[in-house]
Scaffold this active site. Structure first.
Site, PDB file in Angstrom:
ATOM      1  N   GLU A  15       0.860  -1.181   0.000  1.00 44.41           N
ATOM      2  CA  GLU A  15       0.000   0.000   0.000  1.00 44.41           C
ATOM      3  C   GLU A  15       0.902   1.237   0.000  1.00 44.41           C
ATOM      4  OE1 GLU A  15      -2.841  -0.027   3.167  1.00 44.41           O
ATOM      5  OE2 GLU A  15      -3.994  -1.684   2.305  1.00 44.41           O
TER       6      GLU A  15
ATOM      7  N   ASP B 295      -5.520   9.024   9.723  1.00 46.59           N
ATOM      8  CA  ASP B 295      -4.144   8.694  10.068  1.00 46.59           C
ATOM      9  C   ASP B 295      -3.729   9.272  11.414  1.00 46.59           C
ATOM     10  OD1 ASP B 295      -3.514   7.240   7.720  1.00 46.59           O
ATOM     11  OD2 ASP B 295      -3.403   9.122   6.624  1.00 46.59           O
TER      12      ASP B 295
ATOM     13  N   TYR C 166     -10.480  -4.486   3.737  1.00 49.23           N
ATOM     14  CA  TYR C 166      -9.545  -3.920   4.716  1.00 49.23           C
ATOM     15  C   TYR C 166     -10.330  -3.725   6.007  1.00 49.23           C
ATOM     16  CZ  TYR C 166      -5.812  -0.807   6.492  1.00 49.23           C
ATOM     17  OH  TYR C 166      -4.798  -0.233   7.216  1.00 49.23           O
TER      18      TYR C 166
END
Length: 274
Positions: free
Chosen positions: A49, A60, A175
């Site tokens: 990724e 994040d 995911y």
């Protein structure tokens, strides 16, 4: 069959778990990334990724967010990241590359133009954190027509309706976000992850890979027992923090630490199929 799908088919036949490292394009400097990608493959990455630098990365944690800031400060754009993939593809035509980022730069480039650039560069999958399946429109189909998969996230707090949409529209792999938090969070409940992964796998034939909070061999092995693959980002990216990006020795030392971690993760996952 896309490269992602083909890779998972091979791994399943070998009874192996996927190791998927995440790194930020252009971190710690734009000249490092392509060599870093090749090194990751040499040290056990089944697919990679590649983060697209963005100024407001809502999912994040501080480690990856700062990596994006470093990449942006070094002048790395989304188009630059695609050029890095194209250069990587000159000598590696097998390892899947998944772009992970946010929608704003894609909208600036234009959806059709972005897909065309991704295909030309050799991208295999797209994961736009802030593009839910209900709003993806024809984007998912457009990627499929160009032999790319659109990856979506599921989390512990995903509502049933959203989960069904993801299972319907996702390609390549699911995911699964292992915890309620951002990338690099420390708390990881492997029992809960196991329960969630089993529930997802009961409803889809897609591989389920787990990310967020996996930081060492022990956590990778614990998660790999239940998932089809593990995604590791912050534990790798943090090695580029607080180094001089213009110091070749410092960069090389940081990369070596990343590869040592990769070796540990690979060995832990391979022990599951030994």
């Amino acid at each position: 069959m896309t490269r992602i799908e083909s890779t998972f088919k091979t791994l399943k036949a070998q009874n192996k778990k996927a190791l998927i490292p995440y790194v930020m394009a252009g971190d710690p400097n734009p000249t490092t990334t392509v060599d870093l990608l090749h090194d990751l493959v040499m040290h056990g990455a089944d697919m990679i990724e590649l983060g697209l630098p963005f100024s407001d990365p809502m999912a994040d944690g501080p480690v990856v967010a700062l990596a994006g800031e470093r990449a942006l400060a070094a002048g790395t754009s989304t188009r630059d990241a695609l050029k890095m993939v194209a250069e990587f593809r000159q000598t590696d035509t097998q390892t899947p590359i998944i772009l992970m980022g946010y929608l704003n730069p894609v909208e600036i480039i234009g959806y059709d133009n972005f897909v065309a650039l991704c295909e030309q560069s050799g991208v295999d999958g797209i994961l736009m954190v802030d593009l839910p399946p209900a709003e993806a429109g024809s984007f998912t189909q457009h990627l499929t027509e160009h032999s790319m998969n659109e990856i979506f996230l599921l989390s512990p707090t995903t509502l049933p309706e959203r989960r069904e949409q993801v299972l319907t529209h996702c390609g390549g792999y699911i995911y699964y976000v292992s915890l309620k938090g951002v990338t690099g969070s420390a708390t990881l409940d492997t029992d809960d992850v196991a329960t969630q992964v089993q529930a997802i796998k009961a409803k889809t034939d897609l591989p389920v890979c787990v990310g967020f909070g996996i930081r060492d061999a022990a956590s990778a092995k614990a998660i790999g027992t239940h998932a089809d693959g593990v995604i590791v980002g912050s534990a790798l990216v943090q090695n580029f923090a607080d180094i001089d990006a213009n110091d070749a020795n410092a960069v090389a030392s940081a990369q070596q630490k990343i590869m040592t971690k990769m070796d540990e993760l690979r060995a832990a996952l391979d022990s599951l199929s030994a």
